[in-house]
Design an enzyme around this catalytic site. Structure first.
Site, short mmCIF file in Angstrom:
data_model
loop_
_atom_site.label_atom_id
_atom_site.label_comp_id
_atom_site.label_asym_id
_atom_site.label_seq_id
_atom_site.Cartn_x
_atom_site.Cartn_y
_atom_site.Cartn_z
N HIS A 166 16.58 49.17 -4.44
CA HIS A 166 17.27 49.69 -5.63
C HIS A 166 16.22 49.98 -6.68
CE1 HIS A 166 20.73 50.22 -8.38
NE2 HIS A 166 19.85 49.83 -9.28
N CYS A 167 16.10 51.24 -7.06
CA CYS A 167 15.06 51.66 -8.00
C CYS A 167 15.61 51.68 -9.42
CB CYS A 167 14.52 53.03 -7.63
SG CYS A 167 13.20 53.61 -8.72
N PRO A 168 15.13 50.82 -10.30
CA PRO A 168 15.64 50.83 -11.68
C PRO A 168 15.22 52.07 -12.46
CG PRO A 168 13.81 49.30 -11.48
CD PRO A 168 14.10 49.78 -10.10
#
Length: 423
Positions: A166-168
């Protein structure tokens, strides 16, 4: 009025344009990423590229520096939008557990006002991948066995196929359907940093030649160039390092999740098809369509009856027999509860035998054997009757405990424990 899927979605995603765009719950972080890209490019165009328009006299080639910067920035922003606003490969969750799970976990009990299922079904099962068995796990949230390389994202609360991370920075999960765009975005951002850094350094060189000055004086003439060079140098450590890391992952057909979790394992990577084939799989295959139609109307699910391997006739007979059985057992429990207040062993035997016509033969014989064993010693094994109503009605478990107190007096305890109604 019927609602659409995106209006009743159980994940934490955010939808825009009527469900056409799907973002993660931290979609606001993408605004910071946009600012980190757009603001430096604006500074570059105003304070650097604009002054180089006439540096190359032939065909006004200096304008190309400005045009390339604008077009390349737009390309990077499009990749960012494609990465963060599309379904990354969400696996639709089930409204009911799979049949094999429901059959095994049908018995559950009420504990503290909460339904606590008995997890007697297999938590993992094996599937074949390239001729090698691979274990897949059951997801309690989505109520399904995850496909291979699928993982549940705790931030988005969804199971995502080919889950990478999950890429912020993009506010979205990176998975099967957007990994290609994510890598292209990171690689393009790296090239944009290199381009801005190189042109800014070139402008410093031009100022040195024009004013016949040293590099320090040229830097004082264009502080924006110095700021851009420092900014791009720092950014290259992040986006450049990320690009190199994902090049390694693609070449070995791994995901970020697999690399960090199974790094110490010596297991064979069953998904590795060779470096060239791995790159072809990422960049030259068609992106699979989404398994979710977020704009579709939600259809009310018909209340389906619970089916088990037995036939309907057998179920009806089995349900009737069990109802009769539980009524008999409840009578036994009530009788034994009254009998437990007696203090004479002969009165107990007489009362039980007097009710022989109401109690099934096998139960009365069990009670007699329990009483007879009490005469032989003070320690008596408890005798327990279990009964269950049908699958569609409530269940009770009636247990009697015969406890020897002395040679002449016996105490019999009876209790009934409710089990939760099968849903």
């Amino acid at each position: 009025m019927a609602k659409r899927v995106h209006e009743v979605w159980k994940g934490r995603n955010k939808f825009f344009l009527g469900g056409r765009l799907i973002f993660g719950p931290d979609a606001r972080s993408m605004l910071a990423t946009l600012m980190l890209i757009i603001v430096p490019v604006i500074i570059f165009c105003v304070f650097v590229a604009r002054h180089l328009r006439h540096e190359f006299s032939s065909y006004n080639a200096g304008y190309a520096i400005l045009v390339v910067a604008i077009i390349f920035t737009i390309y990077v922003l499009v990749l960012l939008l494609r990465t963060s606003s599309r379904d990354p490969g969400i696996v639709p969750r089930n409204s009911h557990p799979p049949e094999e799970v429901r059959y095994e976990s049908s018995a559950s009990m009420e504990v503290g006002g909460r339904q606590t299922p008995n997890l007697h079904f297999p938590r993992t099962k094996e599937v074949m991948v390239n001729g090698i068995p691979v274990k897949v796990k059951y997801c309690d949230t989505c109520m399904l066995y995850r496909p291979p390389r699928c993982s549940h994202c705790s931030i988005c609360n969804n199971c995502v196929e080919h889950f990478d991370h999950h890429c912020p920075w993009v506010g979205q999960c990176i998975g099967l359907r957007n990994y290609r765009y994510f890598f292209c975005f990171v690689a393009s951002a790296t090239l944009l940093c290199i381009y801005v850094f190189a042109i800014s350094a070139f402008y410093i060189k031009v100022l040195m030649d024009d004013y016949q000055s040293t590099v320090w004086k040229a830097m004082k003439e264009s502080p924006a160039s110095v700021i851009l060079m420092v900014y791009c140098f720092i950014s290259l450590w992040f986006v450049g390092g990320l690009t190199g890391f994902h090049l390694y992952l693609i070449s070995s057909n791994q995901t970020t999740y697999e690399n960090f979790r199974y790094r110490a394992d010596t297991r064979i990577n069953v998904y590795d098809h060779g470096c060239i084939n791995n790159f072809l799989e990422v960049f030259c295959t068609k992106v699979k369509p989404s398994k979710n139609n977020f704009r579709a109307f939600v259809q009310e699910e018909a209340q389906r009856s619970t089916t088990f391997p037995a036939t309907r006739e057998a179920e009806a007979e089995d349900t009737g027999d069990r109802r009769m059985k539980v009524e008999d057992d409840m009578d036994i429990g009530g009788d034994l509860l009254k009998i437990s207040q007696r203090h004479n062993i002969e009165d107990i035997e007489a009362d039980i035998r007097s009710r022989g016509s109401d109690v099934p033969h096998h139960n009365s014989s069990e009670a007699d054997s329990a009483l007879g064993s009490d005469r032989r010693g003070p320690a008596v094994q408890p005798d327990t009757w279990h009964s269950s109503w049908g699958r569609s009605s409530g269940s009770w478990e009636i247990a009697t405990e015969v406890v020897g107190t002395n040679s002449n007096v016996m105490e019999i305890k009876s209790h009934a424990t409710p089990k939760e109604e099968y849903q």
